[in-house]
Design a protein around this motif. Sequence first.
Motif, PDB file in Angstrom:
ATOM      1  N   VAL A 147       8.650  -0.859 -11.031  1.00  0.00           N
ATOM      2  CA  VAL A 147       8.033  -1.308 -12.288  1.00  0.00           C
ATOM      3  C   VAL A 147       7.472  -0.095 -13.032  1.00  0.00           C
ATOM      4  CG1 VAL A 147       7.451  -3.585 -11.359  1.00  0.00           C
ATOM      5  CG2 VAL A 147       5.777  -1.722 -11.222  1.00  0.00           C
ATOM      6  N   ASN A 148       7.355  -0.222 -14.362  1.00  0.00           N
ATOM      7  CA  ASN A 148       6.767   0.863 -15.144  1.00  0.00           C
ATOM      8  C   ASN A 148       5.272   0.640 -15.340  1.00  0.00           C
ATOM      9  OD1 ASN A 148       6.531  -1.057 -17.166  1.00  0.00           O
ATOM     10  ND2 ASN A 148       8.238  -0.252 -18.388  1.00  0.00           N
ATOM     11  N   ASP A 149       4.634   1.504 -16.104  1.00  0.00           N
ATOM     12  CA  ASP A 149       3.184   1.420 -16.281  1.00  0.00           C
ATOM     13  C   ASP A 149       2.753   0.164 -17.021  1.00  0.00           C
ATOM     14  OD1 ASP A 149       2.782   3.783 -14.949  1.00  0.00           O
ATOM     15  OD2 ASP A 149       2.743   5.027 -16.761  1.00  0.00           O
ATOM     16  N   ALA A 150       3.688  -0.435 -17.761  1.00  0.00           N
ATOM     17  CA  ALA A 150       3.372  -1.673 -18.484  1.00  0.00           C
ATOM     18  C   ALA A 150       3.570  -2.909 -17.613  1.00  0.00           C
ATOM     19  CB  ALA A 150       4.241  -1.777 -19.736  1.00  0.00           C
ATOM     20  N   GLY A 151       4.012  -2.708 -16.365  1.00  0.00           N
ATOM     21  CA  GLY A 151       4.232  -3.831 -15.457  1.00  0.00           C
ATOM     22  C   GLY A 151       5.595  -4.461 -15.570  1.00  0.00           C
ATOM     23  N   CYS A 152       6.507  -3.851 -16.332  1.00  0.00           N
ATOM     24  CA  CYS A 152       7.863  -4.381 -16.496  1.00  0.00           C
ATOM     25  C   CYS A 152       8.765  -3.836 -15.384  1.00  0.00           C
ATOM     26  CB  CYS A 152       8.439  -3.987 -17.855  1.00  0.00           C
ATOM     27  SG  CYS A 152       7.537  -4.664 -19.259  1.00  0.00           S
ATOM     28  N   THR A 153       9.566  -4.711 -14.816  1.00  0.00           N
ATOM     29  CA  THR A 153      10.483  -4.280 -13.770  1.00  0.00           C
ATOM     30  C   THR A 153      11.643  -3.496 -14.365  1.00  0.00           C
ATOM     31  OG1 THR A 153      11.877  -6.256 -13.881  1.00  0.00           O
ATOM     32  CG2 THR A 153       9.938  -6.353 -12.437  1.00  0.00           C
ATOM     33  N   LEU A 154      12.327  -2.761 -13.524  1.00  0.00           N
ATOM     34  CA  LEU A 154      13.520  -2.030 -13.947  1.00  0.00           C
ATOM     35  C   LEU A 154      14.533  -2.999 -14.557  1.00  0.00           C
ATOM     36  CD1 LEU A 154      14.518   0.952 -13.727  1.00  0.00           C
ATOM     37  CD2 LEU A 154      15.743   0.253 -11.665  1.00  0.00           C
ATOM     38  N   ASP A 155      14.642  -4.175 -13.975  1.00  0.00           N
ATOM     39  CA  ASP A 155      15.547  -5.201 -14.481  1.00  0.00           C
ATOM     40  C   ASP A 155      15.169  -5.609 -15.905  1.00  0.00           C
ATOM     41  OD1 ASP A 155      17.600  -7.512 -13.558  1.00  0.00           O
ATOM     42  OD2 ASP A 155      16.016  -8.399 -14.779  1.00  0.00           O
ATOM     43  N   GLN A 156      13.882  -5.835 -16.136  1.00  0.00           N
ATOM     44  CA  GLN A 156      13.435  -6.253 -17.467  1.00  0.00           C
ATOM     45  C   GLN A 156      13.661  -5.167 -18.512  1.00  0.00           C
ATOM     46  OE1 GLN A 156       9.433  -7.165 -16.206  1.00  0.00           O
ATOM     47  NE2 GLN A 156       9.758  -9.368 -16.425  1.00  0.00           N
ATOM     48  N   VAL A 157      13.502  -3.927 -18.106  1.00  0.00           N
ATOM     49  CA  VAL A 157      13.622  -2.818 -19.054  1.00  0.00           C
ATOM     50  C   VAL A 157      15.078  -2.550 -19.420  1.00  0.00           C
ATOM     51  CG1 VAL A 157      13.276  -0.342 -19.375  1.00  0.00           C
ATOM     52  CG2 VAL A 157      11.484  -1.736 -18.313  1.00  0.00           C
ATOM     53  N   TYR A 158      15.980  -2.565 -18.428  1.00  0.00           N
ATOM     54  CA  TYR A 158      17.342  -2.125 -18.669  1.00  0.00           C
ATOM     55  C   TYR A 158      18.349  -3.262 -18.760  1.00  0.00           C
ATOM     56  CZ  TYR A 158      16.022   2.725 -18.070  1.00  0.00           C
ATOM     57  OH  TYR A 158      15.451   3.962 -18.233  1.00  0.00           O
ATOM     58  N   ARG A 159      18.005  -4.449 -18.309  1.00  0.00           N
ATOM     59  CA  ARG A 159      19.004  -5.513 -18.282  1.00  0.00           C
ATOM     60  C   ARG A 159      18.665  -6.726 -19.138  1.00  0.00           C
ATOM     61  NH1 ARG A 159      20.713  -5.826 -11.897  1.00  0.00           N
ATOM     62  NH2 ARG A 159      22.322  -4.253 -11.976  1.00  0.00           N
ATOM     63  N   SER A 160      17.423  -6.871 -19.535  1.00  0.00           N
ATOM     64  CA  SER A 160      17.020  -8.062 -20.281  1.00  0.00           C
ATOM     65  C   SER A 160      17.758  -8.154 -21.596  1.00  0.00           C
ATOM     66  CB  SER A 160      15.510  -8.048 -20.553  1.00  0.00           C
ATOM     67  OG  SER A 160      15.149  -9.121 -21.381  1.00  0.00           O
ATOM     68  N   GLU A 161      18.252  -9.308 -21.910  1.00  0.00           N
ATOM     69  CA  GLU A 161      18.968  -9.532 -23.170  1.00  0.00           C
ATOM     70  C   GLU A 161      18.027  -9.411 -24.365  1.00  0.00           C
ATOM     71  OE1 GLU A 161      22.592 -12.480 -21.829  1.00  0.00           O
ATOM     72  OE2 GLU A 161      20.765 -13.325 -22.687  1.00  0.00           O
ATOM     73  N   GLU A 162      16.739  -9.433 -24.108  1.00  0.00           N
ATOM     74  CA  GLU A 162      15.774  -9.353 -25.206  1.00  0.00           C
ATOM     75  C   GLU A 162      15.613  -7.922 -25.707  1.00  0.00           C
ATOM     76  OE1 GLU A 162      13.049 -13.088 -23.663  1.00  0.00           O
ATOM     77  OE2 GLU A 162      12.199 -11.089 -23.858  1.00  0.00           O
ATOM     78  N   ASN A 163      16.079  -6.944 -24.897  1.00  0.00           N
ATOM     79  CA  ASN A 163      15.944  -5.550 -25.322  1.00  0.00           C
ATOM     80  C   ASN A 163      16.890  -5.219 -26.468  1.00  0.00           C
ATOM     81  OD1 ASN A 163      13.932  -4.789 -23.544  1.00  0.00           O
ATOM     82  ND2 ASN A 163      15.356  -4.267 -21.907  1.00  0.00           N
TER      83      ASN A 163
ATOM     84  N   GLY B  94       0.781  -1.221   0.000  1.00  0.00           N
ATOM     85  CA  GLY B  94       0.000   0.000   0.000  1.00  0.00           C
ATOM     86  C   GLY B  94       0.812   1.270   0.000  1.00  0.00           C
ATOM     87  N   VAL B  95       2.133   1.153  -0.142  1.00  0.00           N
ATOM     88  CA  VAL B  95       3.015   2.322  -0.182  1.00  0.00           C
ATOM     89  C   VAL B  95       3.240   2.703  -1.640  1.00  0.00           C
ATOM     90  CG1 VAL B  95       5.278   3.225   0.434  1.00  0.00           C
ATOM     91  CG2 VAL B  95       4.134   1.597   1.946  1.00  0.00           C
ATOM     92  N   CYS B  96       2.867   3.915  -2.024  1.00  0.00           N
ATOM     93  CA  CYS B  96       2.975   4.356  -3.416  1.00  0.00           C
ATOM     94  C   CYS B  96       4.179   5.276  -3.576  1.00  0.00           C
ATOM     95  CB  CYS B  96       1.700   5.096  -3.838  1.00  0.00           C
ATOM     96  SG  CYS B  96       0.209   4.075  -3.780  1.00  0.00           S
ATOM     97  N   GLY B  97       5.173   4.802  -4.305  1.00  0.00           N
ATOM     98  CA  GLY B  97       6.357   5.604  -4.576  1.00  0.00           C
ATOM     99  C   GLY B  97       6.620   5.660  -6.069  1.00  0.00           C
ATOM    100  N   THR B  98       7.174   6.755  -6.552  1.00  0.00           N
ATOM    101  CA  THR B  98       7.509   6.895  -7.959  1.00  0.00           C
ATOM    102  C   THR B  98       8.933   7.406  -8.095  1.00  0.00           C
ATOM    103  OG1 THR B  98       6.640   9.158  -8.044  1.00  0.00           O
ATOM    104  CG2 THR B  98       5.141   7.370  -8.676  1.00  0.00           C
ATOM    105  N   GLY B  99       9.548   7.131  -9.252  1.00  0.00           N
ATOM    106  CA  GLY B  99      10.916   7.593  -9.449  1.00  0.00           C
ATOM    107  C   GLY B  99      11.392   7.411 -10.871  1.00  0.00           C
ATOM    108  N   ARG B 100      12.614   7.899 -11.132  1.00  0.00           N
ATOM    109  CA  ARG B 100      13.244   7.793 -12.440  1.00  0.00           C
ATOM    110  C   ARG B 100      14.634   7.178 -12.283  1.00  0.00           C
ATOM    111  NH1 ARG B 100      11.237  13.280 -13.110  1.00  0.00           N
ATOM    112  NH2 ARG B 100       9.524  13.360 -14.623  1.00  0.00           N
TER     113      ARG B 100
END
Length: 277
Positions: free
Chosen positions: A261-277, A182-188
């Motif tokens: 996670v972003n608005d699409a539900g992807c974690t920071l790891d998936q966005v910046y580290r995934s080999e699929e990117n 229930g803790v809502c935090g945002t960041g870049r």
Amino acid sequence: MIRVKTLTIQLIDAQPNRIRICRVEGESLVTVVVPRDDLSEAKFLPNIPSRGIYYLLDEDHGNVSRVYAGQTTQGIARLEAHKTRKEFWNKAVMFLDDDQNISKDALDVLEAKAIDYVRTHGSYETDNLVTPKPYMDPYKEESVERLHDKILFRMAALGYDLNRVDQGPVSSAAIFHTKKNGVCGTGRYSKDTGHFTVLAGSNVDMSRPIQKNAAVTTLRNELFGGLSGIVELAEDLEFPTPSAAAVFVLGGSQNGWTEWVNDAGCTLDQVYRSEEN
């Protein structure tokens, strides 16, 4: 000319995702891969040497997001303390040999090389904040360097490339959030610096104490004093890692690469580290 190394892998109980014992032909070093959940069984493996270095990994299908390097003279039993004190890791990779093959001073230098490497290579976080500087007999330095190279080769052969740097195409302006408990935090996140900025208006859960992060604990106390419950951050705050930012917001012990996670539900790891990117 083709050069060949023969790596043999023994699978305990014929389970490829559980305990593995690896050897290279002509080398005395024994590599043991120990999933956290299998530690109690791994401690009773027979004929495993006791001296060497190890890596604690937070990894998913070879994608390493956090690393800790250390040394042991207790073999696999050394991991028991880390299971109690360090929550982040799900797999340990140990490189062990007999005492006569790795002297104590060589072990100290080998650990220092391993720590320096994880602090300066790859796109992952490390719990090693300082590189030790032990004395090394100059006549032994070359042999320790060769041993470290062998360890890096085995790590890569097993699918844990400590030198891999992933490039994500997403703009640094992308917003990530957490809504845990229930803790809502945002960041870049900044790909250039690796820093994570928690944005003003984010919740901070002061009811949950922080585990073993004195700097973040001090910062929360300076900003919010004796307040309890969920409070609101008044201004943007930049942190050296995503995990430090997640700990500041949520308390406890957090892995920021999977928590944000972003608005699409992807974690920071998936966005910046995934080999699929």
